[in-house]
Structure formats: structure tokens, C-alpha cells
Scaffold this active site. Structure first.
Site, PDB file in Angstrom:
ATOM      1  N   TYR A  73     -21.386  -3.272 -29.075  1.00  9.77           N
ATOM      2  CA  TYR A  73     -20.696  -3.074 -27.799  1.00  9.77           C
ATOM      3  C   TYR A  73     -21.610  -3.404 -26.622  1.00  9.77           C
ATOM      4  O   TYR A  73     -21.240  -4.171 -25.720  1.00  9.77           O
ATOM      5  CB  TYR A  73     -20.211  -1.630 -27.708  1.00  9.77           C
ATOM      6  CG  TYR A  73     -19.546  -1.279 -26.399  1.00  9.77           C
ATOM      7  CD1 TYR A  73     -18.295  -1.802 -26.072  1.00  9.77           C
ATOM      8  CD2 TYR A  73     -20.155  -0.408 -25.495  1.00  9.77           C
ATOM      9  CE1 TYR A  73     -17.677  -1.467 -24.877  1.00  9.77           C
ATOM     10  CE2 TYR A  73     -19.543  -0.061 -24.296  1.00  9.77           C
ATOM     11  CZ  TYR A  73     -18.298  -0.602 -23.989  1.00  9.77           C
ATOM     12  OH  TYR A  73     -17.696  -0.269 -22.800  1.00  9.77           O
ATOM     13  N   THR A 113      -6.121  -7.540 -17.257  1.00  7.42           N
ATOM     14  CA  THR A 113      -6.199  -7.609 -18.717  1.00  7.42           C
ATOM     15  C   THR A 113      -6.403  -6.203 -19.274  1.00  7.42           C
ATOM     16  O   THR A 113      -6.884  -5.309 -18.586  1.00  7.42           O
ATOM     17  CB  THR A 113      -7.344  -8.521 -19.189  1.00  7.42           C
ATOM     18  OG1 THR A 113      -8.614  -7.917 -18.869  1.00  7.42           O
ATOM     19  CG2 THR A 113      -7.261  -9.900 -18.542  1.00  7.42           C
ATOM     20  N   GLY A 114      -5.996  -6.018 -20.520  1.00  9.90           N
ATOM     21  CA  GLY A 114      -6.046  -4.675 -21.094  1.00  9.90           C
ATOM     22  C   GLY A 114      -5.117  -3.738 -20.352  1.00  9.90           C
ATOM     23  O   GLY A 114      -5.432  -2.570 -20.113  1.00  9.90           O
ATOM     24  N   ALA A 115      -3.917  -4.239 -19.992  1.00  9.14           N
ATOM     25  CA  ALA A 115      -3.021  -3.500 -19.109  1.00  9.14           C
ATOM     26  C   ALA A 115      -2.091  -2.541 -19.835  1.00  9.14           C
ATOM     27  O   ALA A 115      -1.347  -1.801 -19.187  1.00  9.14           O
ATOM     28  CB  ALA A 115      -2.183  -4.482 -18.284  1.00  9.14           C
ATOM     29  N   SER A 116      -2.107  -2.520 -21.159  1.00  5.93           N
ATOM     30  CA  SER A 116      -1.117  -1.723 -21.885  1.00  5.93           C
ATOM     31  C   SER A 116      -1.470  -0.247 -21.961  1.00  5.93           C
ATOM     32  O   SER A 116      -0.605   0.586 -22.232  1.00  5.93           O
ATOM     33  CB  SER A 116      -0.931  -2.273 -23.306  1.00  5.93           C
ATOM     34  OG  SER A 116      -2.156  -2.260 -24.013  1.00  5.93           O
ATOM     35  N   GLY A 140      -4.573   3.072 -20.702  1.00  9.60           N
ATOM     36  CA  GLY A 140      -5.768   3.527 -20.014  1.00  9.60           C
ATOM     37  C   GLY A 140      -5.954   3.023 -18.604  1.00  9.60           C
ATOM     38  O   GLY A 140      -5.033   3.019 -17.775  1.00  9.60           O
ATOM     39  N   ILE A 141      -7.189   2.580 -18.320  1.00  6.23           N
ATOM     40  CA  ILE A 141      -7.560   2.181 -16.961  1.00  6.23           C
ATOM     41  C   ILE A 141      -6.709   1.017 -16.469  1.00  6.23           C
ATOM     42  O   ILE A 141      -6.266   0.996 -15.317  1.00  6.23           O
ATOM     43  CB  ILE A 141      -9.051   1.801 -16.904  1.00  6.23           C
ATOM     44  CG1 ILE A 141      -9.919   2.987 -17.323  1.00  6.23           C
ATOM     45  CG2 ILE A 141      -9.445   1.347 -15.502  1.00  6.23           C
ATOM     46  CD1 ILE A 141     -11.383   2.638 -17.527  1.00  6.23           C
ATOM     47  N   GLY A 142      -6.468   0.045 -17.329  1.00  6.05           N
ATOM     48  CA  GLY A 142      -5.685  -1.119 -16.925  1.00  6.05           C
ATOM     49  C   GLY A 142      -4.265  -0.751 -16.548  1.00  6.05           C
ATOM     50  O   GLY A 142      -3.725  -1.232 -15.537  1.00  6.05           O
TER      51      GLY A 142
END
Length: 291
Positions: free
Chosen positions: A190, A44-47, A49-51
């Protein structure tokens, strides 16, 4: 610092400080291939940075990477790049704040791929704002809790039964070192949302371990990404995206219970023994900087 900037592009002093403060582990190509080749890895969050960096490395090691993020265009470009490099990737655009959409996503994944071998919970929302600027911004808290806590919980509630029935599966949670530290001013929304999922996963992990499902919590230090860019961290040593994705690959390969900066345990002990003094210290530091 852009998400593609190499480690060597940083000043020497920062590179040395980062190595001392946040030593990272990069699994060998052989070990990573053995851990993920032919397996379904959900990121998830693959678009960005880290992902994104993790997905590229996992696909190069032979994983079938299932890419989740809101940005359909970015996912399609990443899928095309991975495919062109000889990997296998599938894009699944989804908004982690939409619980019904997350539930449908999980069902689609199981229908299309049968099971998930590894889930990397990387999607995150960061907000840094003092409380006196948050009185009329309740949505700051709801959107961070949705992305950082409720969305991942909704996803796992659908995926976990299949993992447990198969007797295998690994969950990697990209958390933050802030969860282990004394609560910091301006990071209430956060910090609370990340702590909520951290506690949830660690609690659930004790229940699912007997079924062969494991979990790793990565208490990631500062990583220079577009998410951290709005806050001026220019004088703070941090990891590059490449270094952070090495930690994710290490978590997938070695499956430790947690990965954290070496100095987090002494600080936790000190905080536990001097909670009131730590609180006063942070309050005075915040006042000196000016609210």
C-alpha cells in the site's frame, strides 16, 4: 464504524483527540458553490466512503459530478439519490486496474462532457500484510499499484492535454499521511503504491502549473471506512467520512498545494535527522507485537 455514522456518534475522548490531531476545514456553502457550480467534477472511488460523501456535497453545491467506480449498482443508486435531491450526476462504471478500460473511460468523458474541471483521485486499494505472508502473493503488489498508481496515471495522461489547452483544471489526490511518515511494517504494498503516485503528481504539477492546471495532495489521516475496517483501528482516533469529505471540498475550493496533519512536518524533520534510529525503533516495535 459505518460510512454514515455521524461525528457525534463517537466517544467524547475520540472526538476531542481527532479534533486536536486532525483539524479539518469545511468551506462555506457560498465558497464551495462559487468553486464548483456549473463545473464538471470527476470523482473516482465514488461508490462508497469519502468519494461518495464528497460527490454528494459537490453536487449539492451545483457541480455536475461524474462518478467512477467498479460497482455499477452503487453508482446508479448514488446518481438517483443526487438527482432526486436536485443535483446532476452521471455514472461511469470502470475498473481502474484495466488500463485499456481507463483509457476508454477518459475518452468517453471528454466526448460526453467536453472537459473536466476538477478531478478527485480518490479510488484506492489498501492491503496490510507482513512480508512473510506475501512471498506467494505477488498479485497483492500488482493490484495495489494498478489502483493506486498506474490507473490514475493512465486516466490523467488522457485528460491532461484538454486541461492544459483550456488553461484551467484542478487535480485533488486523496493520498495518505503514511507517505510522509517512516515506512510502517506490514504496509509495504500500500505505502509503495501511494508514494509512487504522490511523487508522480508532484513532479507533473511543476510542469503543468504554467498552463493554469493546479494540484492538491491531501495526506489523509486515518478515516474510519470500510477500507480501513479489516484492520483493528478501534483505539486509534480517526476522522469520519463526513470530516474527510470536508477536506476534499476544502481542497477543491482553496486549492492549496497540500493538506496534511499539523504534526507531519516535525516528524519528517525528526525522521530525516534520525533515519537509522527511526528504522530500529519500528523494527523493535514490530518484534514486540509479534510477526
Amino acid at each position: 464504524m459505518s460510512e454514515t455514522q455521524p461525528t457525534t456518534g463517537r466517544p467524547l475522548a475520540e472526538r476531542v483527540a481527532a479534533k486536536l490531531l486532525y483539524p479539518t476545514s469545511r468551506p462555506s456553502a457560498k465558497d464551495l458553490h462559487a468553486a464548483v457550480s456549473g463545473r464538471n467534477v470527476l470523482v473516482t472511488g465514488a461508490s462508497h466512503g469519502i468519494g461518495k460523501a464528497s460527490a454528494r456535497k459537490l453536487a449539492a453545491a451545483g457541480a455536475t459530478v461524474l462518478l467512477v467506480a467498479r460497482s455499477a449498482g452503487e453508482l446508479e443508486r448514488l446518481t438517483a439519490a443526487i438527482t432526486a435531491a436536485g443535483g446532476v450526476a452521471h455514472a461511469y462504471p470502470a475498473d481502474m486496474t484495466d488500463m485499456d478500460a481507463v483509457d476508454r473511460l477518459a475518452s468517453r468523458l471528454l466526448t460526453a462532457h467536453g472537459h473536466i474541471d476538477v478531478l478527485i483521485n480518490n479510488a484506492g486499494k489498501s492491503i496490510r500484510r507482513p512480508i512473510d505472508e506475501s512471498y506467494d502473493r505477488f498479485h497483492d503488489f500488482t493490484r495495489t499499484i494498478d489502483v493506486n498508481y498506474l490507473g490514475p496515471v493512465r486516466l490523467l495522461l488522457t485528460l491532461l492535454p484538454a486541461m492544459r489547452s483550456r488553461g484551467s483544471g484542478h487535480i485533488v489526490n486523496v493520498s495518505t499521511w503514511g507517505v510522509l511518515m517512516p515506512p510502517a511494517p506490514r504496509w509495504a504494498a500500500y505505502g509503495a503504491s501511494k508514494a509512487a503516485f504522490d511523487v508522480w503528481l508532484r513532479s507533473v504539477a511543476t510542469e503543468i502549473a504554467a498552463d493554469g492546471v493546479t494540484a492538491t495532495s491531501i495526506y489523509m489521516p486515518l478515516v474510519h471506512t470500510r477500507m480501513s475496517a479489516p484492520t483493528d483501528f478501534s483505539r486509534v482516533p480517526g476522522l469520519t467520512v463526513d470530516e474527510a469529505s470536508d477536506l476534499v471540498c476544502h481542497a477543491v475550493t482553496a486549492k492549496p498545494v497540500e493538506i496534511a496533519p499539523w504534526w507531519s512536518t516535525p516528524i519528517q524533520v525528526w525522521t530525516g535527522l534520525t533515519r537509522s534510529r527511526a528504522q530500529h525503533f519500528l523494527a523493535r516495535a514490530f518484534q514486540r507485537r509479534g510477526a
